[in-house]
Design a protein around this motif. Structure first.
Motif, PDB file in Angstrom:
ATOM      1  N   ALA A 247       6.375  77.518  98.174  1.00 50.75           N
ATOM      2  CA  ALA A 247       6.746  78.931  98.291  1.00 50.75           C
ATOM      3  C   ALA A 247       8.044  79.099  99.094  1.00 50.75           C
ATOM      4  O   ALA A 247       8.877  79.965  98.798  1.00 50.75           O
ATOM      5  N   LYS A 248       8.215  78.237 100.094  1.00 47.85           N
ATOM      6  CA  LYS A 248       9.402  78.317 100.943  1.00 47.85           C
ATOM      7  C   LYS A 248      10.614  77.627 100.313  1.00 47.85           C
ATOM      8  O   LYS A 248      11.752  77.999 100.574  1.00 47.85           O
ATOM      9  N   SER A 249      10.361  76.609  99.496  1.00 43.71           N
ATOM     10  CA  SER A 249      11.453  75.748  99.021  1.00 43.71           C
ATOM     11  C   SER A 249      11.887  75.997  97.582  1.00 43.71           C
ATOM     12  O   SER A 249      12.971  75.564  97.182  1.00 43.71           O
ATOM     13  N   SER A 250      11.058  76.647  96.784  1.00 42.61           N
ATOM     14  CA  SER A 250      11.283  76.697  95.340  1.00 42.61           C
ATOM     15  C   SER A 250      12.625  77.302  94.934  1.00 42.61           C
ATOM     16  O   SER A 250      13.261  76.851  93.987  1.00 42.61           O
ATOM     17  N   LYS A 251      13.073  78.319  95.664  1.00 42.80           N
ATOM     18  CA  LYS A 251      14.304  79.008  95.263  1.00 42.80           C
ATOM     19  C   LYS A 251      15.552  78.163  95.496  1.00 42.80           C
ATOM     20  O   LYS A 251      16.527  78.264  94.750  1.00 42.80           O
ATOM     21  N   THR A 252      15.528  77.351  96.514  1.00 41.26           N
ATOM     22  CA  THR A 252      16.732  76.586  96.878  1.00 41.26           C
ATOM     23  C   THR A 252      16.670  75.120  96.474  1.00 41.26           C
ATOM     24  O   THR A 252      17.696  74.444  96.476  1.00 41.26           O
ATOM     25  N   LEU A 253      15.496  74.628  96.122  1.00 37.01           N
ATOM     26  CA  LEU A 253      15.344  73.204  95.818  1.00 37.01           C
ATOM     27  C   LEU A 253      16.041  72.854  94.505  1.00 37.01           C
ATOM     28  O   LEU A 253      15.829  73.502  93.478  1.00 37.01           O
ATOM     29  N   ASP A 254      16.850  71.814  94.528  1.00 34.43           N
ATOM     30  CA  ASP A 254      17.563  71.340  93.342  1.00 34.43           C
ATOM     31  C   ASP A 254      16.813  70.133  92.775  1.00 34.43           C
ATOM     32  O   ASP A 254      16.996  69.008  93.241  1.00 34.43           O
ATOM     33  N   LEU A 255      15.969  70.366  91.767  1.00 37.29           N
ATOM     34  CA  LEU A 255      15.178  69.284  91.196  1.00 37.29           C
ATOM     35  C   LEU A 255      16.058  68.201  90.579  1.00 37.29           C
ATOM     36  O   LEU A 255      15.743  67.008  90.680  1.00 37.29           O
ATOM     37  N   LYS A 256      17.139  68.603  89.967  1.00 42.31           N
ATOM     38  CA  LYS A 256      18.012  67.619  89.318  1.00 42.31           C
ATOM     39  C   LYS A 256      18.599  66.659  90.333  1.00 42.31           C
ATOM     40  O   LYS A 256      18.620  65.436  90.121  1.00 42.31           O
ATOM     41  N   ALA A 257      19.049  67.177  91.449  1.00 34.18           N
ATOM     42  CA  ALA A 257      19.634  66.324  92.485  1.00 34.18           C
ATOM     43  C   ALA A 257      18.588  65.400  93.096  1.00 34.18           C
ATOM     44  O   ALA A 257      18.871  64.241  93.403  1.00 34.18           O
ATOM     45  N   LYS A 258      17.372  65.913  93.267  1.00 31.35           N
ATOM     46  CA  LYS A 258      16.317  65.123  93.897  1.00 31.35           C
ATOM     47  C   LYS A 258      15.752  64.056  92.976  1.00 31.35           C
ATOM     48  O   LYS A 258      15.348  62.976  93.420  1.00 31.35           O
ATOM     49  N   LEU A 259      15.697  64.347  91.671  1.00 29.53           N
ATOM     50  CA  LEU A 259      14.990  63.474  90.750  1.00 29.53           C
ATOM     51  C   LEU A 259      15.894  62.630  89.867  1.00 29.53           C
ATOM     52  O   LEU A 259      15.397  61.790  89.114  1.00 29.53           O
ATOM     53  N   THR A 260      17.199  62.823  89.936  1.00 32.79           N
ATOM     54  CA  THR A 260      18.100  61.983  89.149  1.00 32.79           C
ATOM     55  C   THR A 260      18.101  60.579  89.733  1.00 32.79           C
ATOM     56  O   THR A 260      18.379  60.408  90.923  1.00 32.79           O
ATOM     57  N   PRO A 261      17.760  59.562  88.942  1.00 31.30           N
ATOM     58  CA  PRO A 261      17.684  58.191  89.461  1.00 31.30           C
ATOM     59  C   PRO A 261      19.026  57.740  90.034  1.00 31.30           C
ATOM     60  O   PRO A 261      20.081  57.970  89.445  1.00 31.30           O
ATOM     61  N   LYS A 262      18.964  57.138  91.199  1.00 32.75           N
ATOM     62  CA  LYS A 262      20.166  56.593  91.808  1.00 32.75           C
ATOM     63  C   LYS A 262      20.430  55.198  91.255  1.00 32.75           C
ATOM     64  O   LYS A 262      19.541  54.516  90.776  1.00 32.75           O
ATOM     65  N   GLY A 263      21.668  54.769  91.318  1.00 34.14           N
ATOM     66  CA  GLY A 263      22.024  53.436  90.844  1.00 34.14           C
ATOM     67  C   GLY A 263      21.346  52.352  91.682  1.00 34.14           C
ATOM     68  O   GLY A 263      21.086  52.543  92.876  1.00 34.14           O
ATOM     69  N   THR A 264      21.053  51.238  91.070  1.00 34.28           N
ATOM     70  CA  THR A 264      20.437  50.119  91.785  1.00 34.28           C
ATOM     71  C   THR A 264      21.372  48.923  91.757  1.00 34.28           C
ATOM     72  O   THR A 264      22.299  48.833  90.944  1.00 34.28           O
ATOM     73  N   LEU A 265      21.128  47.979  92.655  1.00 31.19           N
ATOM     74  CA  LEU A 265      21.949  46.776  92.722  1.00 31.19           C
ATOM     75  C   LEU A 265      21.631  45.808  91.600  1.00 31.19           C
ATOM     76  O   LEU A 265      22.426  44.947  91.269  1.00 31.19           O
TER      77      LEU A 265
END
Length: 332
Positions: free
Chosen positions: A293-311
């Protein structure tokens, strides 16, 4: 106590980020050898027949009556029903999966026991290997037969392997994609979920509205699988649905939901353990609903869930020699 979620998140990323990335010549050859050793025909025709033999079929009225008898007052009636359900194999699985959530403890216990016996016979590793090969060849009719057998498949890895195969079909075979679209209205919850997951992962945006409707399915497993798929398409409406499932499914079924939530919240995650009692689970759920309820409006799902590069490094433990090796992308 807060969990360490690193390895689990890596594994979950393998399941969701790119469902086709794990297919390699070596993995395909291993799948072929697994099936050959079990004397299973690995031609396209043989693979289709393998899954067709596991498709939902039979007298469902009789099966449901047998499931009801698992809770009969007469011990001999309960025993007979359990034997018959086990003997019927794959056809009884959908009803047994529902019975596994029965409020009757005896029905739950016997349903779980029947499923374990059927699971032992069905060998999920063979299903996984066959699905991998079918995902590679994608013969005509593969989408239909995979969807028909999904309700009878036990085991998270085996179900995921079929979802991967359906995703490969949805991505590259437009002539079979319509079967997936039609299955969004199937009477079989597992088929609905399989079609929704595949179409969502394949990026078929024209069906998003129909997929979103499945978040209101009466089947919690459908809501779970569809919710996870939509969350990884950055659809915010899936998150509260997943949180609500914490009080509706066993914790063993919810590890992906927990991982997802902690991945989204990071340091702002509620410091409330899941617990083992109904009260503690409710407290956990309420804490996460409050966070949302507190985070939904500002949370960026794409930024949080986009896989980061690995070694791309590989860690190898040589137990007999007491050594640990680390290889780079070039295996050096």
């Amino acid at each position: 106590m807060r969990w360490s979620l690193g390895p689990a998140l890596i594994f979950y990323g393998l399941l969701t980020a790119n469902p086709l990335s794990a297919v390699t010549p070596d993995s395909l050859e291993q799948a072929r050898q697994t099936l050959k050793s079990a004397k299973i025909d690995i031609s396209d025709k043989g693979l289709l027949e393998f899954f067709q033999s596991r498709a939902v079929q039979g007298d469902f009225k009789k099966i449901n009556e047998l499931v009801r008898k698992l809770g009969d007052d007469d011990f001999s009636v309960r025993e007979s029903a359990a034997r018959n359900l086990t003997r019927m194999g794959a056809s009884s699985i959908p009803a047994l999966l529902t019975a596994r959530r029965s409020p009757d403890l005896e029905v739950r216990r016997r349903a779980i026991k029947c499923l374990k016996k059927i699971n032992h016979r069905s060998k999920p590793r063979l299903v996984t290997a066959a699905a991998q090969l079918l995902a590679h060849s994608k013969p005509e009719g593969s989408a239909k037969v995979l969807l028909q057998c999904l309700p009878t498949i036990i085991g998270e890895e085996a179900v995921e392997s079929i979802h991967r195969a359906l995703t490969a079909i949805a991505t590259t075979k437009k002539d079979q994609r319509q079967i997936l679209i039609d299955s969004l209205d199937s009477e079989l919850g597992a088929a609905q979920a399989g079609a929704a997951v595949a179409l969502s992962r394949a990026g078929v945006t024209t069906q998003l509205e129909s997929i979103r409707k499945l978040l209101n399915s009466p089947d919690p497993m459908v809501r779970l699988q569809v919710g996870l798929a939509l969350a990884h398409r950055h659809e915010k409406e899936a998150i509260p649905v997943l949180i609500q499932l914490c009080s509706q499914l066993p914790r063993a079924r919810l590890w992906q939901v927990e991982d997802l939530l902690y991945q989204l919240a990071i340091e702002k995650a509620p410091n409330v353990p899941f617990g083992q009692t109904e009260a503690s689970v409710k407290k956990f759920q309420e804490a996460w609903m409050s966070w949302w309820a507190k985070s939904s409006k500002t949370l960026d799902l794409k930024a949080k869930l986009t896989p980061k590069g690995t070694l791309g490094y590989t860690l190898i433990a040589l137990l007999d020699e007491g050594k640990i090796l680390e290889l780079d992308k070039k295996n050096k």
